[in-house]
Design a protein around this motif. Structure first.
Motif, PDB file in Angstrom:
ATOM      1  N   VAL A 111      17.131 -45.791   7.995  1.00 20.13           N
ATOM      2  CA  VAL A 111      17.711 -44.511   8.377  1.00 20.13           C
ATOM      3  C   VAL A 111      19.203 -44.735   8.565  1.00 20.13           C
ATOM      4  CG1 VAL A 111      17.734 -42.641  10.063  1.00 20.13           C
ATOM      5  CG2 VAL A 111      15.580 -43.774   9.481  1.00 20.13           C
ATOM      6  N   VAL A 150      17.531 -40.994   4.861  1.00 18.02           N
ATOM      7  CA  VAL A 150      16.363 -41.801   5.185  1.00 18.02           C
ATOM      8  C   VAL A 150      15.781 -42.319   3.875  1.00 18.02           C
ATOM      9  CG1 VAL A 150      14.853 -39.772   5.196  1.00 18.02           C
ATOM     10  CG2 VAL A 150      14.135 -41.872   6.364  1.00 18.02           C
ATOM     11  N   SER A 192      13.298 -41.059  -0.881  1.00 16.48           N
ATOM     12  CA  SER A 192      14.487 -40.886  -0.050  1.00 16.48           C
ATOM     13  C   SER A 192      14.768 -39.417   0.185  1.00 16.48           C
ATOM     14  CB  SER A 192      15.713 -41.544  -0.701  1.00 16.48           C
ATOM     15  OG  SER A 192      16.028 -40.918  -1.926  1.00 16.48           O
TER      16      SER A 192
END
Length: 656
Positions: free
Chosen positions: A336, A350, A367
């Motif tokens: 993250v 993320v 992602s």
């Protein structure tokens, strides 16, 4: 091999004047330091022999005078006598040790010798200032660098033929040439030795002197000798301004690769490792084949540690046993992150990946990212060794929204692709782009001036990407060049509503200057063309310039034609480029000066640079393990009415 230089060495006639100047400067430094000590009043000049061991002597300051060839930061790096840190004023000053200070003077002299200065004189001077409970010392180190020594002769025994790539590779008459990566890497080993670390007439540097020995050893290891003994000798001339260098090389007998052992595997299969190796038992021994195998294993991103070693048995020196020791990474990873830039503002990302999805080195990446410009969810898959070890199968799928000043775009996109690596630095990717897009928030003036904008449509057609990177470092290049070419084509012949092509090419060149600064230049050209109505060229595929990674001094996409409200129109022809000088200042901090230029044209194939816009400015960079963080201030040179006089840009990574 002998490479004699001129008897007197390079530039000998100019040296007495330079040496005289250095001596004069050294005397001036001593005179200035003496005057300073007299003006100090309470300070008294003493030597290390005068220090009373019964009294407390503390380090106040350490000053260095007279250095030119070596920076003060590098000189301070070898010192063990160091003052208290400026921001740690509450701590007690460190104790002064005379033997340590004398050793510092010798360490500085030795540092100069490694750079080829064998006549350097280093003198230390102490000034004492008494306090209530101790004596505070100011240590002044005065340096007379003297002339630098040059390499006058290089001897290599036995002589090595470095000019012929197909020179003798093996002493065995029936030796078979290796194929694929081993052979190409073998040719590279010859080419690398043509650019030797040390040459006659160049300044002597100990690091280059040692590097040439490594090059010679690697050359013989790559010619089939699994064991090579080397010896280097450097003889300094009596006048200490010239150096004769000799290398003695004793290669072992030609060898073949014997047993190959692999250890450290947990979840990764042995067959996956063997698939990446460019050698096998029975092959001629080759260092470049081993290094190529190491690179391929590293590229899998499955291992935190890779060690490939070899050894020969004295009883059978013609056979080299290979040992591969690996340490696996965790196959799954969740990251993250967040950040900020002047264009995207706050951003978050993320990412989850599986490096060995269902084995075989397959990679799955999921992602998501969010910023003021882009919101996206993406998935990608990579299948290595698709038919050949140099091929990969790729698939990317994404849902994203793009917000720009002149439009908002919502897209669903899928791209199956095929990647082929001609070399580790030359990669070609071809794919089929399939996308459905909707476009909104386009003002009427923009629609009219560019010939219309479709509110929705489909893109179907081939993509091509060619990347060639011949640089010494992929993150912070100092020498070399990069070249990229990207092409998109969408056609109604296979069901698309958008019908166009776009081609963008860019080349960047890097050159180090005086071993510390880097000068870079780049040129980018682009063309886009609709087939049929102009609206068949999507507004999001038009060409834009200005902002981070483009022409600094202008806002994002603000260089070129705009509507009355400032919204960019985008163009069908692009010229863009610039020059940049990067100079390190202190540790990881550097300063940057840049000059950018660009032109956007509404006409097709308009590469006449008659409307170029220019900008220039300074910047700061800070190097991190993930790349440089840069802050730029750009100032338009030929600014037009209504344009801002300057722009601030923040960026991670260089633009080139």
């Amino acid at each position: 091999m002998r490479r004699p230089g001129r008897p007197g060495g390079p530039n000998r006639a100019a040296r007495p004047t330079r040496s005289h100047g250095r001596k004069t400067g050294f005397l001036l430094i001593l005179f200035a330091s003496s005057i300073a000590s007299l003006l100090a009043g309470a300070a008294a000049a003493i030597s290390t022999d005068d220090l009373d061991p019964e009294r407390r002597w503390l380090v106040g300051q350490v000053e260095i005078l007279g250095n030119e060839a070596i920076s003060k930061s590098d000189l301070r790096g070898v010192l063990e006598t160091r003052p208290r840190r400026l921001l740690a004023f509450w701590r007690e000053r460190p104790a002064f040790e005379p033997t340590t200070f004398d050793g510092d003077l010798e360490r500085i002299r030795r540092l100069y010798e490694t750079e080829g200065y064998f006549k350097t004189r280093v003198l230390g001077r102490l000034e004492s200032k008494q306090t209530a409970d101790a004596e505070i010392l100011t240590a002044t180190i005065s340096i007379d660098e003297g002339p630098r020594a040059f390499v006058t002769e290089i001897e290599i025994d036995p002589p090595v033929d470095v000019a012929t790539p197909d020179a003798e590779r093996d002493a065995e008459p029936d030796a078979e040439p290796d194929e694929d990566a081993g052979e190409s890497a073998h040719r590279r080993s010859h080419a690398s030795l043509r650019q030797r670390a040390l040459e006659v007439g160049e300044p002597f540097r100990e690091a280059d002197y040692q590097r040439l020995e490594t090059q010679l050893r690697a050359l013989h290891l790559d010619r089939g000798h699994a064991s090579v003994q080397t010896k280097r000798i450097a003889r300094v001339r009596p006048d200490r301004e010239g150096v004769t260098v000799r290398y003695e090389i004793v290669p072992g007998p030609p060898a073949r690769i014997g047993d190959v052992s692999i250890s450290g595997l947990e979840k990764v299969t042995r067959s996956l490792i063997e698939r990446e190796l460019t050698f096998e038992s029975g092959d001629r021994f080759s260092l470049s084949a081993i290094e190529e195998s190491r690179r391929r294993l590293l590229q899998l991103d499955l291992f935190s540690s890779i060690q490939i070693e070899w050894q020969t048995d004295p009883a059978d020196p013609g056979v080299a046993t290979i040992s591969i020791v690996l340490r696996e990474k965790k196959p799954r990873e969740l990251r993250v992150g967040g950040g900020y830039s002047t264009e995207e503002q706050a951003r978050a990302q993320v990412r989850w990946q599986n490096r060995n999805w269902f084995g075989g080195g397959r990679r799955l990446l999921l992602s998501g990212r969010y910023s003021s410009r882009v919101r996206a969810a993406e998935a990608s898959f990579a299948q290595p060794h698709l038919g050949d070890r140099d091929n990969r199968g790729l698939f990317e799928f994404s849902l994203f929204q793009q917000d720009e000043a002149n439009f908002t775009r919502n897209s669903i996109q899928g791209v199956p692709a095929f990647e082929h690596s001609f070399t580790p630095r030359l990669v070609l990717t071809t794919g089929l782009r399939i996308e459905t897009a909707t476009v909104r928030d386009v003002v009427e003036e923009v629609r009219d001036r560019i010939g219309g904008v479709r509110s929705e449509g489909k893109l179907i057609g081939p993509q091509i990407q060619l990347s060639w990177k011949r640089v010494d470092d992929l993150i912070q290049p100092r020498n070399g060049f990069t070249l990229s070419l990207e092409g998109d084509y969408s056609t109604r012949l296979i069901g698309a509503t958008y019908d166009y092509f776009k081609l963008v090419g860019e080349v960047a060149v890097f050159k180090s200057v005086y071993d510390f600064a880097v000068v870079a230049g780049r040129l980018k050209l682009g063309a886009a063309q609709a087939f049929g109505d102009k609206e068949r060229l999507p507004i999001f595929e038009r060409l834009y310039a200005g902002g981070e990674g483009s022409v600094r001094g202008y806002g994002r996409r603000q260089l070129g034609p705009t509507a009355s409200n400032g919204n960019p129109l985008g163009g069908r022809s692009l010229i863009e480029g610039g020059f940049e000088a990067r100079i390190p200042v202190w540790k990881q901090i550097g300063v940057v000066g840049f000059f950018d230029f660009g032109q956007i044209s509404l006409d097709r194939y308009d590469f006449v640079p008659d409307e170029l816009r220019y900008s220039a400015g300074p910047g700061l960079s800070y190097s991190t393990p993930i790349g440089p963080i840069s802050l730029f201030a750009g100032f338009p040179i030929n600014r037009q009415d209504g344009e801002p006089p300057w722009q601030i840009h923040f960026n991670i990574g260089f633009f080139f």
